[in-house]
Motif scaffolding. Structure first.
Motif, PDB file in Angstrom:
ATOM      1  N   PRO A 283       0.835  -1.207   0.000  1.00 15.88           N
ATOM      2  CA  PRO A 283       0.000   0.000   0.000  1.00 15.88           C
ATOM      3  C   PRO A 283       0.871   1.259   0.000  1.00 15.88           C
ATOM      4  O   PRO A 283       2.013   1.223   0.460  1.00 15.88           O
ATOM      5  CB  PRO A 283      -0.784  -0.109   1.312  1.00 15.88           C
ATOM      6  N   LYS A 285       0.569   5.980  -0.434  1.00 13.02           N
ATOM      7  CA  LYS A 285      -0.260   7.150  -0.139  1.00 13.02           C
ATOM      8  C   LYS A 285      -1.591   7.180  -0.930  1.00 13.02           C
ATOM      9  O   LYS A 285      -1.582   7.273  -2.152  1.00 13.02           O
ATOM     10  CB  LYS A 285       0.531   8.417  -0.474  1.00 13.02           C
ATOM     11  N   ASP A 288      -4.597   2.292  -0.264  1.00 11.50           N
ATOM     12  CA  ASP A 288      -4.205   1.525   0.909  1.00 11.50           C
ATOM     13  C   ASP A 288      -4.822   0.126   0.995  1.00 11.50           C
ATOM     14  O   ASP A 288      -4.769  -0.524   2.032  1.00 11.50           O
ATOM     15  CB  ASP A 288      -4.513   2.324   2.182  1.00 11.50           C
ATOM     16  N   SER A 290      -5.283  -3.831   0.852  1.00 14.07           N
ATOM     17  CA  SER A 290      -4.307  -4.905   1.083  1.00 14.07           C
ATOM     18  C   SER A 290      -4.179  -5.804  -0.154  1.00 14.07           C
ATOM     19  O   SER A 290      -3.358  -6.709  -0.193  1.00 14.07           O
ATOM     20  CB  SER A 290      -4.743  -5.752   2.294  1.00 14.07           C
ATOM     21  N   ARG A 295      -5.083  -2.299  -5.678  1.00 15.50           N
ATOM     22  CA  ARG A 295      -4.153  -1.157  -5.681  1.00 15.50           C
ATOM     23  C   ARG A 295      -3.775  -0.787  -7.116  1.00 15.50           C
ATOM     24  O   ARG A 295      -3.743   0.373  -7.488  1.00 15.50           O
ATOM     25  CB  ARG A 295      -2.886  -1.499  -4.885  1.00 15.50           C
TER      26      ARG A 295
END
Ligand code: AR6
Ligand code: MG
Length: 353
Positions: A283, A285, A288, A290, A295
Motif C-alpha cells: 500500500p 499514499k 491503501d 491490502s 491497488r
C-alpha cells in the motif's frame, strides 16, 4: 527469451489460475476504468475510487452490470481465434473483429479502427492487412488498440516464448500497422508472459524492467525493410519508469510529462506497466488496499485519460503474476462478460498445451 524458458514455474498447476487471473484482471480494469475515461482526477478522488471498489466488492451491493468496452470485445475475438486455430489466422481474426464491431458498435472504438473495420467489411477481408496499412495516410495507427487485446496471445505463448513476438505482430497488423503500436503490444505481451512464469514471492520489479529493456533494445535496434532503425521511444520510457519508481510520491504532472495517459500506445502501455510496478508490492499514499489487484487498478484509474485501457493492461499483468485468487468473485460478478471470459480462459489453456 531464453531466460523465460530456463526459469519455469515450479508448480505448473498454477498456470491455469494465472490464465484466469490475467484475463479477469484485463476485464476488470476495462469495466471499472470505463466510467472514468477522459477524466482528470485529483488527489482527493482516490477516496472516491476506494469507496467505488469497496462497494463493488461488498456482498450486498446489487448494481447493474459494468459494461466492457472495445478492449474486451476485441480480446474475445483474439481468444476465439486462438482457441479455434491454435494460432493467429489473420483473415479469421479480421472477420471476427468485423462481426463483433458491426453487431455491437457502441463500445468506444477509436476512429482509426472503425475505418479499418469498415474497409475490411467492404472488401470481405480479401487482403486482411491492407486497410490497416492504408490508415492514417499510410502511416498506420499508433494507438494502443493492438496492446489492449494482446493478453490471450501472451498467455497462449507462455510455454513457447520463441513464438511470442511473431504472433503479437500478426495479431496487431490486422488493425494497427504502425511500429509504435506493434512494439507497444509486444512490450505488454512480454510483461504478461514474464509474470505468468514467475512466483509472486520471487518477482522483483527490477528483474522485469531489466528483461524488458533487453528485449526492447533488440526490437528498437532492428532495421526495417528500408534499412532504418525505429526510434528508441520504449527504451526511454523504461528508463523513465525506473526514475519514477525511485520517487516516493511523484506528482500526476511528473507522471504525465514522462509517461502520459493518452490512447497512443507509447503514452499508455508503459504507463500501465508503471502502475502495476508501483502498486502491486505494498500500500502507499491514498492507495491503501491490502489487495495488489485493487491497488493496481485504483492507481491506474487515478491517472485519468484512457483509464479503461490503462487499467485493463495493468490488471492483466497483475493477474498474470498473482493468479485468480487475487480477484474477488463479488467484484467479477459485476463485470459484463465474466462467465464467457471464464470459460474461454479454460479453453485457451487447453489450446496452449
Ligand atoms: N496519426 C495521427 N493520429 C493517430 C495515428 C496516426 N498515425 N494513429 C492513431 N492516432 P485508433 P485504437 C490517434 O483510432 O488504437 C479507444 O478508447 C487518432 O486520434 O487506431 O484501436 C480504445 O479503447 C486515433 O483516433 O484506435 C483504446 O483505448 C487514436 O489515436 C484507444 O481508443 C486512437 O487510434 C485506442 O484504440
Ligand atoms: Mg480503451
Amino acid at each position: 527469451m531464453s531466460r523465460i524458458a530456463a526459469k519455469v514455474l515450479m508448480d505448473s498447476k498454477k498456470i491455469p489460475l494465472k490464465f484466469k487471473g490475467s484475463l479477469y484482471g484485463a476485464l476488470l480494469g476495462d469495466c471499472t476504468g470505463a466510467p472514468y475515461e477522459g477524466d482528470k482526477l485529483q488527489e482527493g478522488d482516490k477516496t472516491t475510487l476506494k469507496r467505488y471498489f469497496d462497494k463493488l466488492e461488498g456482498p450486498m451491493f446489487k448494481s447493474p452490470k459494468k459494461s466492457y468496452t472495445d478492449d474486451t470485445a476485441q480480446t474475445k475475438c483474439v481468444l476465439k481465434c486462438l482457441i479455434t486455430n491454435k494460432g493467429i489466422e489473420q483473415k479469421f481474426l479480421a472477420t471476427e473483429f468485423v462481426k463483433e464491431y458491426f453487431t455491437d458498435p457502441n463500445r468506444g472504438y477509436g476512429r482509426g479502427t472503425v475505418a479499418v473495420l469498415t474497409k475490411l467489411r467492404q472488401t470481405k477481408a480479401v487482403d486482411p492487412l491492407r486497410p490497416a496499412q492504408e490508415s492514417f495516410g499510410g502511416n498506420g495507427s499508433h494507438g494502443n488498440g493492438a496492446a489492449m487485446r494482446i493478453t490471450p496471445v501472451a498467455l497462449f505463448c507462455y510455454n513457447k516464448s520463441e513464438k511470442l513476438k511473431d504472433m503479437v505482430v500478426q495479431c496487431s497488423l490486422v488493425t494497427h500497422a504502425n511500429a509504435l503500436s506493434v512494439n507497444g503490444a509486444i512490450l505488454q505481451a512480454l510483461a504478461v508472459q514474464y509474470c505468468v512464469n514467475r512466483e509472486p514471492e520471487e518477482f522483483k520489479n527490477d528483474d522485469l524492467l531489466d528483461y524488458l529493456t533487453e528485449e526492447i533494445k533488440q526490437l528498437e535496434e532492428a532495421v526495417d525493410e528500408f534499412g532504418l532503425k525505429s526510434e528508441k521511444v520504449y527504451g526511454k520510457k523504461l528508463d523513465d519508469i525506473r526514475t519514477l519508481l525511485k520517487k516516493e510520491n511523484p506528482s500526476i504532472d511528473d507522471l504525465m510529462n514522462k509517461l502520459g495517459n493518452s490512447p497512443a500506445a507509447v503514452n499508455s502501455v508503459p504507463t500501465a506497466l508503471y502502475c502495476f510496478l508501483r502498486a502491486h508490492g505494498q500500500p502507499f499514499k491514498g492507495i491503501d488496499s491490502s489487495n495488489p489487484m485493487r491497488r493496481t487498478l485504483e492507481y491506474a484509474i487515478t491517472l485519468g485519460g484512457d483509464t479503461d485501457t490503462i487499467a485493463s493492461m495493468a490488471g492483466s499483468i497483475c493477474g498474470a503474476l498473482y493468479g485468480e485468487e487475487v480477484i474477488s468473485e463479488n467484484i467479477l460478478a459485476h463485470c459484463e462478460g465474466f462467465e464467457e471470459i471464464k470459460s474461454m480462459a479454460g479453453e485457451l489453456y487447453n489450446a496452449s498445451q
